[in-house]
Design an enzyme around this catalytic site. Sequence first.
Site, PDB file in Angstrom:
ATOM      1  N   LYS A 264       5.433   1.470  13.157  1.00  0.00           N
ATOM      2  CA  LYS A 264       4.767   1.652  11.867  1.00  0.00           C
ATOM      3  C   LYS A 264       3.255   1.557  12.064  1.00  0.00           C
ATOM      4  O   LYS A 264       2.744   0.570  12.579  1.00  0.00           O
ATOM      5  CB  LYS A 264       5.235   0.578  10.873  1.00  0.00           C
ATOM      6  CG  LYS A 264       4.469   0.602   9.534  1.00  0.00           C
ATOM      7  CD  LYS A 264       5.007  -0.416   8.530  1.00  0.00           C
ATOM      8  CE  LYS A 264       4.132  -0.486   7.266  1.00  0.00           C
ATOM      9  NZ  LYS A 264       4.595  -1.499   6.293  1.00  0.00           N
ATOM     10  N   ASP A 269      -2.858  -1.167   4.198  1.00  0.00           N
ATOM     11  CA  ASP A 269      -1.848  -1.089   3.142  1.00  0.00           C
ATOM     12  C   ASP A 269      -2.361  -1.789   1.883  1.00  0.00           C
ATOM     13  O   ASP A 269      -2.248  -3.005   1.745  1.00  0.00           O
ATOM     14  CB  ASP A 269      -0.535  -1.727   3.621  1.00  0.00           C
ATOM     15  CG  ASP A 269       0.563  -1.644   2.570  1.00  0.00           C
ATOM     16  OD1 ASP A 269       0.372  -0.910   1.571  1.00  0.00           O
ATOM     17  OD2 ASP A 269       1.615  -2.300   2.763  1.00  0.00           O
ATOM     18  N   LYS A 276      -1.447  -4.090  -4.435  1.00  0.00           N
ATOM     19  CA  LYS A 276      -1.212  -5.495  -4.095  1.00  0.00           C
ATOM     20  C   LYS A 276      -2.233  -6.376  -4.799  1.00  0.00           C
ATOM     21  O   LYS A 276      -3.321  -5.923  -5.119  1.00  0.00           O
ATOM     22  CB  LYS A 276      -1.376  -5.694  -2.581  1.00  0.00           C
ATOM     23  CG  LYS A 276      -0.271  -5.127  -1.731  1.00  0.00           C
ATOM     24  CD  LYS A 276      -0.548  -5.378  -0.253  1.00  0.00           C
ATOM     25  CE  LYS A 276       0.536  -4.790   0.629  1.00  0.00           C
ATOM     26  NZ  LYS A 276       1.853  -5.414   0.466  1.00  0.00           N
ATOM     27  N   ASP A 287      -1.196  -3.782   9.344  1.00  0.00           N
ATOM     28  CA  ASP A 287       0.020  -3.020   9.073  1.00  0.00           C
ATOM     29  C   ASP A 287       0.237  -1.880  10.078  1.00  0.00           C
ATOM     30  O   ASP A 287       1.164  -1.096   9.939  1.00  0.00           O
ATOM     31  CB  ASP A 287      -0.038  -2.479   7.629  1.00  0.00           C
ATOM     32  CG  ASP A 287       1.317  -2.512   6.950  1.00  0.00           C
ATOM     33  OD1 ASP A 287       2.222  -3.203   7.465  1.00  0.00           O
ATOM     34  OD2 ASP A 287       1.479  -1.839   5.918  1.00  0.00           O
ATOM     35  N   ASP A 346       4.369   0.408  -2.696  1.00  0.00           N
ATOM     36  CA  ASP A 346       4.062  -0.583  -1.658  1.00  0.00           C
ATOM     37  C   ASP A 346       5.185  -0.684  -0.619  1.00  0.00           C
ATOM     38  O   ASP A 346       5.024  -1.331   0.409  1.00  0.00           O
ATOM     39  CB  ASP A 346       3.787  -1.947  -2.309  1.00  0.00           C
ATOM     40  CG  ASP A 346       3.061  -2.896  -1.377  1.00  0.00           C
ATOM     41  OD1 ASP A 346       2.575  -2.436  -0.318  1.00  0.00           O
ATOM     42  OD2 ASP A 346       2.986  -4.097  -1.713  1.00  0.00           O
ATOM     43  N   GLU A 348       6.068   1.392   1.542  1.00  0.00           N
ATOM     44  CA  GLU A 348       5.685   2.659   2.168  1.00  0.00           C
ATOM     45  C   GLU A 348       6.106   2.742   3.629  1.00  0.00           C
ATOM     46  O   GLU A 348       6.256   3.837   4.172  1.00  0.00           O
ATOM     47  CB  GLU A 348       4.161   2.845   2.059  1.00  0.00           C
ATOM     48  CG  GLU A 348       3.320   2.169   3.147  1.00  0.00           C
ATOM     49  CD  GLU A 348       3.399   0.647   3.145  1.00  0.00           C
ATOM     50  OE1 GLU A 348       3.795   0.080   2.117  1.00  0.00           O
ATOM     51  OE2 GLU A 348       3.084   0.034   4.180  1.00  0.00           O
ATOM     52  N   ARG A 350       8.897   2.033   5.206  1.00  0.00           N
ATOM     53  CA  ARG A 350      10.203   2.672   5.430  1.00  0.00           C
ATOM     54  C   ARG A 350      10.115   4.180   5.216  1.00  0.00           C
ATOM     55  O   ARG A 350      10.900   4.931   5.786  1.00  0.00           O
ATOM     56  CB  ARG A 350      11.254   2.015   4.518  1.00  0.00           C
ATOM     57  CG  ARG A 350      10.974   2.191   3.056  1.00  0.00           C
ATOM     58  CD  ARG A 350      11.705   1.151   2.193  1.00  0.00           C
ATOM     59  NE  ARG A 350      11.042  -0.167   2.265  1.00  0.00           N
ATOM     60  CZ  ARG A 350      11.495  -1.264   1.666  1.00  0.00           C
ATOM     61  NH1 ARG A 350      12.622  -1.227   0.974  1.00  0.00           N
ATOM     62  NH2 ARG A 350      10.844  -2.415   1.766  1.00  0.00           N
TER      63      ARG A 350
HETATM   64  N1  BES Z   1       3.088  -4.101   4.892  1.00  0.00           N
HETATM   65  C1  BES Z   1       3.895  -4.716   3.899  1.00  0.00           C
HETATM   66  C2  BES Z   1       4.697  -5.894   4.444  1.00  0.00           C
HETATM   67  C3  BES Z   1       3.904  -7.079   4.909  1.00  0.00           C
HETATM   68  C4  BES Z   1       3.837  -8.201   4.112  1.00  0.00           C
HETATM   69  C5  BES Z   1       3.296  -7.106   6.134  1.00  0.00           C
HETATM   70  C6  BES Z   1       3.146  -9.303   4.532  1.00  0.00           C
HETATM   71  C7  BES Z   1       2.587  -8.201   6.561  1.00  0.00           C
HETATM   72  C8  BES Z   1       2.523  -9.314   5.757  1.00  0.00           C
HETATM   73  C9  BES Z   1       4.876  -3.713   3.330  1.00  0.00           C
HETATM   74  O1  BES Z   1       4.443  -2.406   3.295  1.00  0.00           O
HETATM   75  C10 BES Z   1       5.149  -4.130   1.915  1.00  0.00           C
HETATM   76  O2  BES Z   1       4.235  -4.104   1.148  1.00  0.00           O
HETATM   77  N2  BES Z   1       6.384  -4.483   1.632  1.00  0.00           N
HETATM   78  C11 BES Z   1       6.748  -4.889   0.311  1.00  0.00           C
HETATM   79  C12 BES Z   1       8.073  -4.242  -0.011  1.00  0.00           C
HETATM   80  C13 BES Z   1       8.481  -4.408  -1.448  1.00  0.00           C
HETATM   81  C14 BES Z   1       7.537  -3.636  -2.355  1.00  0.00           C
HETATM   82  C15 BES Z   1       9.891  -3.905  -1.601  1.00  0.00           C
HETATM   83  C16 BES Z   1       6.861  -6.412   0.294  1.00  0.00           C
HETATM   84  O3  BES Z   1       7.319  -6.987   1.283  1.00  0.00           O
HETATM   85  O4  BES Z   1       6.441  -7.013  -0.681  1.00  0.00           O
HETATM   86 ZN    ZN Z   2       3.032  -1.908   4.640  1.00  0.00          ZN
HETATM   87 MN    MN Z   3       3.328  -2.011   1.537  1.00  0.00          MN
END
Ligand code: BES
Ligand code: ZN
Ligand code: MN
Length: 498
Positions: A264, A269, A276, A287, A346, A348, A350
């Site tokens: 990834k 992000d 966020k 990210d 968010d 994104e 996947r």
């Molecule tokens: N890049 C984030 C995940 C992340 C969180 C990485 C904390 C490093 C530290 C990912 O893209 C994300 O935002 N995931 C969301 C998914 C949710 C919206 C289903 C999450 O984990 O909140």
């Molecule tokens: Zn992310």
């Molecule tokens: Mn995200």
Amino acid sequence: MKIIIAAGKLEQQKADGAIIFLFEGEKPGKVAGRVDLALGSMITKLVKRGEYTAKPGAVHVLYPEARIAAERLVLAGLGKRSEFTLNRLRQAAGKAAQILRSAGAQDIVIDADGLGQDAEASAQALTEGSILGLYRFLKYKTNDTNNRNKDIRKIVLLTETPALVKAMQKGARTGEVIAGSTAMVRDMVNHPPKDMTPSIIAAQAKAIAKQFRLTVKVLERKQMEKLGMGALLGVASGSAQPPKFIIVEYRRGGKKPFIALVGKTITFDSGGISIKPGEGMDKMKDDMAGGAAVLGAMRTAAALDLPLNIVGLLPATENMPGGRAYKPGDVLRTMSGQTIEILNTDAEGRLILSDALSYACTYKPAVIVDIATLTGACGVALGNEAIGMLGTDDRLKKSIREAGEQTGERVWEMPLWAEYFDLIKSDIADMKNTGGRGGGVITAAALLSKFVQKYPWVHLDIAAVAFTAKERPYTPIGATGIGMRLLTQFLRDYGKKK
Ligand code: BES
Ligand code: ZN
Ligand code: MN
């Protein structure tokens, strides 16, 4: 920094600092025993008084005052011999090298004897531990010449058995390559997002390819459109930075099928339209840590000349809000033809991975391993100590698990049972991109599994471990470089098997 292997007696080595290792509850070994004697049993006394315990990573500096040739002596604890691992050795070496640097030492000598039978593996671990422990990211410090000048310049790994020198040289060379690649990954992740854009990563991949035996192809937006990568392009649509699909190939395995590594590579992000919260958003520069780990592993494979064919795929883009950005409610058509309803922009990672995994399948790979800072839920489930692992193939999972134990980049498996797939069913598309509050690591992986066809596949979630807020024995605060050593170990083992 130079790593040198030498044969000789520790007491006679002139250096700013010497390091000897001690096991908890044991008398000093052969070399340490002689040093102890030279120091009037100072070490034995410290241990007896309970001032020094040799607990894992415990370090203590002594000033021998000419009773041995080195100016400073560090006692480095390995814990109980029965619990010894190479990772403990890395940790002790990292801590010892750090304490010597802060004392002002610039050349150091390490007693590499008495650490078990495998001199090559010990030399590798000592090299990795000290280089990684000494890692710093000073590029954006304008006023830090003081620190810069005080770097350690030379490390001698010392043995009293000349016959071991060759094996140790091999281990140290491997360790230097691996630590060098890990530092590259840390550097990439530590960079500000404006200086680590998809274009910059593509340029860096090309530079590495030139230096080592790799080939790089970078797909531009037009080519992604042609391939139908609607998920990756959807995520990229809000960004002013052009997306890049970076393909790195390494061919040294004759007719063997490819191993596909997918990382990834979201260079920042923001969450997109599902933006966020402000607090901690700066951390979302990490990210792209999965992509960096893949690039690092490709660099290492080439430098170590592994007898394999490997393809590394880095789908690279920012995730930004904007007038053209994709939105909740949108449906994206992936390269595989399957459609995904967007509930949250968010989620994104996947999406870009779904297209990258489809692209990986075009290689008819022997295995696919993807690595991604995918879910905050992974930290909720496992804290900051483990990589989340999910996948479809027991043999592959086993070898990743073993590589994790070897490197200290440990993985913990979570299930991919059929019931979880119900959570990502969409009313209007083939699936949706979020699965509700519970089991966030699993529903993300469940979506990915729809894009790997029949190929053996493992997904590694490094969201909670790519960046550390606390100092660790050979990992300073900041980017950890995690995954690089894990993937490398997996590749080295894989190369030996077939
Ligand atoms: N890049 C984030 C995940 C992340 C969180 C990485 C904390 C490093 C530290 C990912 O893209 C994300 O935002 N995931 C969301 C998914 C949710 C919206 C289903 C999450 O984990 O909140
Ligand atoms: Zn992310
Ligand atoms: Mn995200």
